[in-house]
Design an enzyme around this catalytic site. Structure first.
Site, mmCIF file in Angstrom:
data_model
loop_
_atom_site.group_PDB
_atom_site.id
_atom_site.type_symbol
_atom_site.label_atom_id
_atom_site.label_comp_id
_atom_site.label_asym_id
_atom_site.label_seq_id
_atom_site.Cartn_x
_atom_site.Cartn_y
_atom_site.Cartn_z
ATOM 1 C CG LEU A 43 -22.452 10.830 34.939
ATOM 2 C CD1 LEU A 43 -23.789 10.605 35.638
ATOM 3 C CD2 LEU A 43 -21.532 9.619 35.153
ATOM 4 C CB SER A 44 -22.626 9.246 28.499
ATOM 5 O OG SER A 44 -23.710 8.646 29.157
ATOM 6 C CD GLU A 45 -25.861 11.511 26.344
ATOM 7 O OE1 GLU A 45 -25.512 11.715 25.170
ATOM 8 O OE2 GLU A 45 -25.694 10.421 26.921
ATOM 9 C CB THR A 46 -26.317 16.067 32.754
ATOM 10 O OG1 THR A 46 -25.148 15.481 33.347
ATOM 11 C CG2 THR A 46 -27.163 16.688 33.859
ATOM 12 C CG HIS A 76 -28.487 6.908 29.280
ATOM 13 N ND1 HIS A 76 -27.873 7.682 28.324
ATOM 14 C CD2 HIS A 76 -27.913 7.248 30.465
ATOM 15 C CE1 HIS A 76 -26.969 8.452 28.893
ATOM 16 N NE2 HIS A 76 -26.971 8.211 30.192
#
Length: 272
Positions: A43-46, A76
């Site tokens: 995902l875009s960030e973890t 987010h």
């Protein structure tokens, strides 16, 4: 090890921006393991967080990884982490995170939203580079560089339709020396519940388009506050997948308010 996927800046599953969240019992494992997990989650960030000893300036240590790199600030995934802490009963009241960009605070509100206190980004107007216009395939109205903890370009287009219809050359943007490009315009009809729109492209970090970039709103908020003459605004970000970010500019701090929902709650079998 428990892992969750949380959709941030939305009140319903499969909206907003999804983030992975892992709460760790001790300190952070090796950077290599953290990066491998983020690449696997894809995902875009973890976000990775662990509790800190009581009595300090922060309650939790927090780090964020894209599939290919660690980042200095992420909105987010911070919202997603706070949501997990609140809904699991691990935190009540204001949560203080220690991160690479400093101390970040998140406070649950009575209406179910979470209010994040982030540093306001500075904005410096720069000349429009022909390469940026070519990569975006759109006529640019203005370009602003942001402060180092964000490192994005804020690119203003003529109207909301231009933002929505944008089909940038991602390969060209990938070679551009910025964290990302935030494209924005005033809302066509503010009665729809938002004051400005944006889309964010981060191919250099392995993210072609980020649905809702909370950190970038620390720059979008003062940008539109100056133009619209109000310090409290609502931004709508995204292309196929969208989310709402409520912003309030308080000088050198910006409040970002949103909702989140857990969509996956599972187990990570590969321990560090």
């Amino acid at each position: 090890m428990r892992i969750r996927i949380v959709d941030a800046f939305t009140d319903r599953p499969f909206g907003g921006n999804p983030a992975g969240v892992l709460l760790l019992e001790g300190g952070f494992p090796t950077d290599g393991w953290l990066q491998q997990v983020a690449a696997e989650v894809n995902l875009s960030e973890t976000a990775f967080a662990h509790p800190l000893p009581p009595g300090g300036e922060a309650d939790w240590a927090l780090r964020w990884f894209t599939p290919s790199a660690e980042v200095d600030m992420c909105g987010h995934a911070t919202l997603a982490t706070a949501h997990v802490l609140v809904t699991s009963g691990l935190a009540t009241g204001t949560i203080r995170f220690s991160a690479r960009c400093g101390i970040l605070e998140v406070t649950p509100a009575g209406d179910g939203t979470l209010v994040m206190d982030f540093p306001t980004s500075s904005l410096t107007e720069v000349e429009t580079e022909a390469a940026v216009e070519r990569a975006l395939g759109a006529v640019v109205t203005s370009v602003h560089d942001t402060s180092a903890h964000i490192g994005d370009l804020v690119v203003e287009l003529a109207d909301e339709r231009a933002v929505r219809e944008l089909t940038p050359d991602l390969a060209a943007l990938r070679s551009y020396a910025r964290r990302g490009i935030m494209v924005t315009a005033a809302a066509e009809d503010p009665s729809r519940g938002y004051d400005f729109v944006s889309r964010g492209f981060f191919p250099a970090l392995g993210i072609d388009e980020d649905p809702v970039t909370g950190s970038a709103h620390t720059a979008l908020a003062p940008f539109w506050a100056q133009r619209l003459g109000r310090t409290e605004l609502v931004g709508l970000q995204g292309g196929a997948r969208t989310g709402l970010v409520r912003v309030r500019v308080l000088g050198d701090r910006t409040l970002l308010t949103g909702r989140a929902v857990t969509v996956i709650d599972g187990e990570l079998l590969s321990a560090p």
